[in-house]
Write an enzyme that holds these catalytic residues in place. Sequence first.
Site, PDB file in Angstrom:
ATOM      1  N   GLY A 154      39.422  29.363   0.405  1.00  0.00           N
ATOM      2  CA  GLY A 154      39.724  28.085   1.055  1.00  0.00           C
ATOM      3  C   GLY A 154      40.005  27.094  -0.055  1.00  0.00           C
ATOM      4  CE  LYS A 155      45.535  23.646  -3.113  1.00  0.00           C
ATOM      5  NZ  LYS A 155      45.168  23.845  -4.490  1.00  0.00           N
TER       6      LYS A 155
END
Length: 317
Positions: A154-155
């Site tokens: 996940g960024k």
Amino acid sequence: MPPYAFFRNKYVPLAEAKIGILTHALHYGTACFDGIRGNWNEEEEQLFLFRVRDHYERMLKGCRILKIDLPYSIDELCQITVKLVEKSGYREDVYIRPVAYKSSEAIGVRLHDLEDDFFVIITTLPPYLDADKGVRCCTSSWRRIDDTMIPARGKITGVYVNSALAKTEANERGFDEAILLNFDGHVSEGSGENIFLVLGDKLVTPPSSDNILMGITRDTVIQVARNELNTETVERPIDRSELYIADEAFFTGTAAHVSPILEIDHRPIGNGKVGKVTKELQRLYFDVIKGKNQRYLHWCTPAYSKLVETKPSQVKD
Ligand code: PMP
């Protein structure tokens, strides 16, 4: 035209898009973001947004991890972005930064019982790494954060402290970029880029299980190498010492493009110059992102024509 932001469901001048100092995401890193390029095509006088939908799909996966619930569909997120670009009117390459975040003004570490919000800003971006000349790297003394700590897939904004520690250490030691190893010593990625090695007639890159962000440029290069150069990419764990004996190495990223790595830990990679395969992939990649290769036009959304067709939007002007 002032720079605009999409903020609290409206397009507003950037200077008016402000959040309070108690905002949860600011204190605890509880936000997901992405970085999307708009690439200016001079001949067509068109700004092409590259794989905008794939960027939002990734952002929404991060939102699921962080329990962020946005009131927009993927189509609406794409539409919001195209409209923001169109309103802003740039005739040069741009960088678009959507952020989904825990917006409650509340103290207390958690993911639940908080409000969520979303904004997008658009800006120009000076060259991130020197994609022409190539870069000098070191392996970082910082290790890549593990999926059991904060998922790197996940960024997530909080993850970027890991990247920032590595990047600043590398720069202060006189290198352009850091390569982070996992806790088991295998190669993970750069501070803001995926890494590829050329080993014989294959490309090799770390797999998703090695705490990498699943890069959209990484996927682009894998597909373009397969289709255009008949070169397969092997996704497998990479030892640190394989970095030193690679024929060529390069980074991929939305900001970094395809950037050749010339040196790692004071050892030249290959002959220490930009390699043949890297150069060829770079050439193909720049054509693809600028909408100059018909085969990949489906990845390029023109900002300055009709808006992408979507369902009726709840977004206010
Ligand atoms: N890894 C990290 C840690 C990044 O921040 C980025 C930039 N988004 C990448 C890899 C490359 O991803 P992409 O090609 O989707 O920009």
